[in-house]
Scaffold this motif. Structure first.
Motif, mmCIF file in Angstrom:
data_model
loop_
_atom_site.group_PDB
_atom_site.id
_atom_site.type_symbol
_atom_site.label_atom_id
_atom_site.label_comp_id
_atom_site.label_asym_id
_atom_site.label_seq_id
_atom_site.Cartn_x
_atom_site.Cartn_y
_atom_site.Cartn_z
ATOM 1 N N PHE A 12 0.809 -1.220 0.000
ATOM 2 C CA PHE A 12 0.000 0.000 0.000
ATOM 3 C C PHE A 12 0.848 1.280 0.000
ATOM 4 C CE2 PHE A 12 -2.790 -3.116 2.258
ATOM 5 C CZ PHE A 12 -3.715 -3.253 1.226
ATOM 6 N N ARG A 13 2.166 1.126 -0.046
ATOM 7 C CA ARG A 13 3.034 2.299 0.052
ATOM 8 C C ARG A 13 3.533 2.738 -1.312
ATOM 9 N NH1 ARG A 13 3.499 3.687 5.719
ATOM 10 N NH2 ARG A 13 3.676 1.748 6.880
ATOM 11 N N GLU A 14 3.747 4.044 -1.425
ATOM 12 C CA GLU A 14 4.421 4.560 -2.608
ATOM 13 C C GLU A 14 5.920 4.592 -2.283
ATOM 14 O OE1 GLU A 14 3.842 8.736 -3.404
ATOM 15 O OE2 GLU A 14 5.371 8.686 -4.969
ATOM 16 N N PHE A 15 6.758 4.255 -3.256
ATOM 17 C CA PHE A 15 8.208 4.342 -3.065
ATOM 18 C C PHE A 15 8.784 5.359 -4.038
ATOM 19 C CE2 PHE A 15 7.072 0.391 -1.194
ATOM 20 C CZ PHE A 15 7.981 0.185 -0.165
ATOM 21 N N ALA A 16 9.891 5.956 -3.629
ATOM 22 C CA ALA A 16 10.573 6.902 -4.509
ATOM 23 C C ALA A 16 12.071 6.686 -4.363
ATOM 24 C CB ALA A 16 10.202 8.329 -4.137
ATOM 25 N N PHE A 17 12.787 6.925 -5.433
ATOM 26 C CA PHE A 17 14.233 6.668 -5.451
ATOM 27 C C PHE A 17 14.956 7.838 -6.085
ATOM 28 C CE2 PHE A 17 11.759 2.825 -5.858
ATOM 29 C CZ PHE A 17 12.298 1.985 -4.888
ATOM 30 N N LEU A 18 16.043 8.242 -5.454
ATOM 31 C CA LEU A 18 16.886 9.255 -6.073
ATOM 32 C C LEU A 18 17.994 8.490 -6.788
ATOM 33 C CD1 LEU A 18 17.029 12.345 -6.224
ATOM 34 C CD2 LEU A 18 18.650 12.287 -4.331
ATOM 35 N N LEU A 19 18.116 8.743 -8.089
ATOM 36 C CA LEU A 19 19.060 7.951 -8.864
ATOM 37 C C LEU A 19 20.437 8.600 -8.896
ATOM 38 C CD1 LEU A 19 16.683 6.962 -11.781
ATOM 39 C CD2 LEU A 19 17.156 5.724 -9.657
ATOM 40 N N CYS A 53 4.521 7.780 4.012
ATOM 41 C CA CYS A 53 3.902 7.482 5.310
ATOM 42 C C CYS A 53 2.442 7.127 5.040
ATOM 43 C CB CYS A 53 4.028 8.670 6.251
ATOM 44 S SG CYS A 53 3.053 10.092 5.793
ATOM 45 N N ALA A 54 1.964 7.407 3.829
ATOM 46 C CA ALA A 54 0.566 7.144 3.477
ATOM 47 C C ALA A 54 0.368 5.727 2.948
ATOM 48 C CB ALA A 54 0.119 8.144 2.424
ATOM 49 N N TYR A 55 -0.862 5.257 3.086
ATOM 50 C CA TYR A 55 -1.288 3.979 2.508
ATOM 51 C C TYR A 55 -2.246 4.315 1.380
ATOM 52 C CZ TYR A 55 0.225 2.329 7.110
ATOM 53 O OH TYR A 55 0.939 2.071 8.245
ATOM 54 N N TYR A 56 -2.034 3.703 0.229
ATOM 55 C CA TYR A 56 -2.879 3.989 -0.931
ATOM 56 C C TYR A 56 -3.490 2.707 -1.502
ATOM 57 C CZ TYR A 56 -0.156 8.367 -1.085
ATOM 58 O OH TYR A 56 0.457 9.552 -0.788
ATOM 59 N N GLU A 57 -4.646 2.886 -2.135
ATOM 60 C CA GLU A 57 -5.258 1.774 -2.884
ATOM 61 C C GLU A 57 -4.337 1.384 -4.037
ATOM 62 O OE1 GLU A 57 -7.960 0.178 -2.247
ATOM 63 O OE2 GLU A 57 -9.116 1.484 -0.902
ATOM 64 N N ASN A 58 -3.888 2.415 -4.782
ATOM 65 C CA ASN A 58 -2.999 2.194 -5.928
ATOM 66 C C ASN A 58 -1.745 3.042 -5.792
ATOM 67 O OD1 ASN A 58 -5.059 0.662 -7.434
ATOM 68 N ND2 ASN A 58 -6.090 2.665 -7.453
ATOM 69 N N PRO A 59 -0.767 2.569 -5.021
ATOM 70 C CA PRO A 59 0.405 3.410 -4.762
ATOM 71 C C PRO A 59 1.192 3.767 -6.022
ATOM 72 C CG PRO A 59 0.708 1.195 -3.849
ATOM 73 C CD PRO A 59 -0.711 1.290 -4.289
ATOM 74 N N GLY A 60 1.059 2.965 -7.071
ATOM 75 C CA GLY A 60 1.822 3.227 -8.287
ATOM 76 C C GLY A 60 1.162 4.245 -9.207
ATOM 77 N N ALA A 61 -0.081 4.611 -8.900
ATOM 78 C CA ALA A 61 -0.808 5.530 -9.785
ATOM 79 C C ALA A 61 -0.352 6.963 -9.556
ATOM 80 C CB ALA A 61 -2.303 5.423 -9.516
ATOM 81 N N GLU A 62 -0.753 7.881 -10.445
ATOM 82 C CA GLU A 62 -0.400 9.282 -10.221
ATOM 83 C C GLU A 62 -1.200 9.794 -9.025
ATOM 84 O OE1 GLU A 62 -2.776 12.175 -12.860
ATOM 85 O OE2 GLU A 62 -2.135 10.565 -14.223
ATOM 86 N N MET A 63 -0.747 10.924 -8.495
ATOM 87 C CA MET A 63 -1.240 11.404 -7.196
ATOM 88 C C MET A 63 -2.777 11.393 -7.069
ATOM 89 S SD MET A 63 1.007 11.883 -5.006
ATOM 90 C CE MET A 63 0.578 11.780 -3.299
ATOM 91 N N SER A 64 -3.463 11.943 -8.066
ATOM 92 C CA SER A 64 -4.911 12.092 -7.934
ATOM 93 C C SER A 64 -5.642 10.753 -8.018
ATOM 94 C CB SER A 64 -5.426 13.047 -9.013
ATOM 95 O OG SER A 64 -5.113 12.503 -10.280
ATOM 96 N N GLN A 65 -4.955 9.736 -8.523
ATOM 97 C CA GLN A 65 -5.603 8.436 -8.707
ATOM 98 C C GLN A 65 -5.204 7.416 -7.638
ATOM 99 O OE1 GLN A 65 -7.797 8.092 -11.362
ATOM 100 N NE2 GLN A 65 -7.338 10.271 -11.638
ATOM 101 N N LYS A 66 -4.376 7.836 -6.702
ATOM 102 C CA LYS A 66 -3.812 6.876 -5.748
ATOM 103 C C LYS A 66 -4.835 6.276 -4.793
ATOM 104 C CE LYS A 66 1.120 7.742 -5.055
ATOM 105 N NZ LYS A 66 1.492 7.992 -6.418
#
Lengths: 390, 359
Positions: A12-19, A53-66
């Motif tokens: 349920f989490r979104e992940f982000a990576f600094l490359l 820190c948020a839980y989302y239905e669709n963590p991979g979706a864009e912000m408004s669709q999460k």
């Protein structure tokens, strides 16, 4: 080195990576489980790893669709938000507009051109991190005593740079909205505190007890300390008050021990008492980075991953171990080997048991962790090997 | 705790009341029949009271010609009928006004309930206040009768702006906040308002009998004419087009007879005064609000204008304060460069004034 585990409820989490290479942020990534996450981590080798820190239905979706389902309650204590004298020695700023620069914390606006954007170089130091640790301990106590969280519900971690995080995953707090979290922040910081609603009546001389819970007891304790040590800042209360407070100290403390209202003292006016209470609030206020707590979509660094600005890792601090925790030792990721670097300019610093002097335009061979810190801070470059090892 | 039929009549928004309604097998299409006369009458009255007085009256106590159980049933059944009628009027400002009027009605009843009943109604909204015995050491200390988990407490307080509601000004221990009985009633009232508003925003396409349609039309006319009257009375000397989004929203809420919190009133008043509007005209802006009192409003507006007290003339709060208190609805491009609503106004004024200044 500890393994990198994804947070609970990975799916349920979104992940982000600094490359590393592109220096870009890869966001909106979702993983179905720990294995899926680790496979990705090995394929991209990022410099920094964050999760929501948020839980989302669709963590991979864009912000408004999460589809926001809730968020953990997170606190960030960062030396950047706590005034310390040593910043004059180790921190610098440069105005992005005119290039003017100075030492210490950045000003609100540039004295030269009025610009408000600055490049900042801040260094983690023992003093700053000790102050941050004190604040973290204060925060932990309030979360326990006032908010009723048990020690095992709070995850304390060193951020890898200049502070500490406290993370609460308890289900009961997940649906708190941003306004509710702002109230919690204000509570911690004592913002908007009205002494008349916390047991003080300057007219009639009512005041809380040292044993009272919550803000009442904390204010009584801080005021007691101020009176006891007469550490009132004379510039704000006037020398006369400090003096009369000091002279009447015994009487005030007697009243206090006798549980009488302690804010009645003949030569200390109620205005001065109000000022003492204001200073007591300031003493008990916990210095938080407010936006981290109120942002219900916040991305947070994952434990056991590197902080790109130091090469230290974000490190969990177990229950009772915060007092003993040494960030400059316990958070070192690169423990072996040495690296030769060319340092342009660096302040003094400590890593492990070694204190390093300041360097200026010189080539030095350093333990990898120290070299890494200088490289991450942009204070050094890898030196060309003159005599490559065979 | 078991709720009696009179309880359900007082609190017709509870699931227990809804169950009771289901058992009675009420048919919307038959509402024009004589047996439902009193119910439809009461439903119409609920809306009328909301429009005219801003609060629904209590019909569960006092003398009545009706038998007790008939009287209770009228209260219980009229509530869902009122909801259907307000939905079909389909006006946002009326929906808000009606929800608030029911919330006030509930609050008035709840604050007089015994603690057990109050707790039972709180449970409906997932609030779990716990009754406590307090030992009052100090007569100045307010007595708290209940403890409420801080999470439950924080759910609704952003709507209240008196400083006593701020968490930092509460007594709290082990995750529980001390609250008085009246405060529990206020918190439930806010839950009631939000719950009814959410019900009113559901779409319903119901074939209502002509008699009910006529009543709805009459109510709609009354609401609209009051609304229009207020709009016509609006002063014209200020350039409304140049208002920042927050002030536009506050003004709209006032005009639509909505409810404004303390900080919202202060912001709107100080802004309008600073934009050059006269005290009398500012007072007129508040006339449509749900709890308008001319005497009180005049006192407050004159105070903010600097006519009373210390003579300080106030300006609206800074943008970030408004944002902290949930007044900022989100800004536009000009907002990015302004840090106070008045800065915004002055900037935008410079851009729109040549075309649209109204005298």
């Amino acid at each position: 080195m500890a393994t990198v585990d994804p947070p609970l409820s990975t799916e349920f989490r979104e992940f982000a990576f600094l490359l590393f290479k592109e220096k870009t942020m890869l966001r909106h990534k979702g993983f179905k489980d720990a294995q899926d996450f680790r496979k990705f981590l090995q394929s991209v080798l990022p410099s920094d790893v964050y999760y929501s820190c948020a839980y989302y239905e669709n963590p991979g979706a864009e912000m408004s669709q999460k589809g926001w389902k809730g968020a953990d309650l997170v606190f960030d204590i960062d030396a950047d938000h706590i005034p310390t004298a040593c910043k004059q020695q180790h921190d610098t700023w440069t105005c992005r507009n005119c290039g003017a620069s100075g030492r210490g914390s950045k000003p609100e606006s540039c004295a030269k051109c009025g610009g408000q954007k600055f490049e900042e170089v801040s260094w983690p130091c023992d003093t700053c991190l000790e102050v941050a640790k004190r604040e973290t301990i204060k925060l932990k106590e309030v979360l326990e005593n006032d908010f009723g969280f048990s020690s095992h519900e709070m995850k304390v971690a060193f951020s890898g740079h200049r502070g500490y995080h406290i993370h609460i995953e308890n289900e009961s707090v997940r649906t708190l909205n941003s306004m509710a979290r702002k109230e919690i922040v204000d509570y911690m910081m004592g913002k908007g505190l009205d002494p008349s609603l916390q047991g003080f009546d300057f007219e009639r001389g009512a005041s809380p007890d040292l044993e009272d819970f919550g803000w009442r007891g904390r204010l009584a304790k801080a005021a007691y300390e101020i009176v006891l040590s007469s550490q009132l800042q004379p510039e704000t209360t006037g020398k006369k008050t400090s003096k009369s407070l000091f002279a009447q100290r015994e009487r005030i403390l007697e009243r206090w021990d006798g549980k009488g209202p302690w804010i009645i003292t003949p030569s200390v006016s109620k205005e001065k008492w109000a000022e003492i209470i204001r200073q007591a609030i300031e003493r008990q206020s916990i210095k938080l980075d407010t936006v981290v707590t109120t942002d219900i979509h916040r991305l947070i660094r994952l434990a056991n991953t590197l902080h790109g600005e130091t090469g230290l890792k974000k490190t969990d601090v177990l229950g009772g171990e915060i007092e003993r925790f040494d960030p400059f030792n316990d958070a070192i990721a690169f423990k072996d080997g040495t690296t030769t670097v060319y340092v342009t300019e660096s302040p003094q610093f400590r890593l492990g048991e070694v204190s390093y002097r300041s360097y200026e335009n010189e080539k030095v061979e350093l333990p990898t962790a120290a070299a890494m810190l200088l490289l991450c801070k942009g204070a050094a470059e890898i030196a060309e090997e003159e005599n490559p090892v065979q | 705790m078991l709720l009696t039929p009179t309880d359900l009549a007082k609190y017709p928004f509870t699931p227990q009341a809804a169950e009771h309604v289901q058992k009675l097998d009420l048919r919307i299409t038959e509402l024009d029949q004589a047996e439902y006369g009193a119910i439809v009458e009461r439903a119409e009255q609920r809306i009328q009271e909301a429009i005219e007085n801003g609060v629904v009256s209590d019909r569960t106590t006092g003398y009545s010609m009706q038998r007790k159980n008939t009287k209770d049933d009228v209260e219980i059944l009229s509530f869902p009928i009122t909801v259907v009628m307000v939905v079909s009027i389909s006006d946002q400002s009326l929906k808000r006004r009606y929800a608030l009027a029911e919330a006030k009605h509930a609050y008035n009843l709840l604050k007089r309930e015994d603690p057990h009943k109050l707790t039972a109604i709180a449970h409906v909204f997932n609030l779990h206040p716990r009754q406590v015995e307090t030992h009052v050491k100090n007569p100045q200390t307010t007595t708290s009768e209940f403890l409420l988990s801080f999470v439950g407490y924080l759910k609704n307080i952003s709507i209240f702006h008196e400083s006593k509601w701020k968490l930092v000004n509460r007594r709290m221990q082990h995750g529980e906040v001390h609250v008085t009985k009246d405060e529990v009633a206020r918190l439930i009232g806010e839950e009631v308002r939000a719950y009814i508003e959410s019900k009113l925003n559901l779409k319903a396409d119901l074939a209502l009998p002509q008699d009910v349609v006529n009543r709805i039309e009459k109510l709609k006319q009354r609401h609209m004419s009051l609304k229009k009257m207020q709009e016509e009375q609006m002063p014209k000397e200020t350039v409304i087009e140049a208002f920042p989004p927050c002030i536009k929203k506050l003004r709209k809420t006032a005009l639509e007879k909505g409810h404004l919190s303390h900080i919202e009133r202060f912001t709107l008043t100080s802004f309008l005064l600073n934009s050059g509007m006269s005290v009398d005209n500012v007072i007129e802006c508040f006339r449509p609000t749900s709890d308008f009192s001319e005497k009180m409003t005049r006192y407050q507006v004159e105070h903010i204008a600097g006519g009373r007290g210390g003579g300080t003339k106030y300006v609206p709060p800074k943008c970030d304060t408004l944002s902290t208190h949930g007044v900022c609805p989100g800004g536009d491009e000009i907002c990015e460069k302004a840090w106070r609503p008045l800065t915004y106004y002055k900037r935008k004024l410079a851009a729109v004034k040549p075309k649209t200044t109204q005298q």
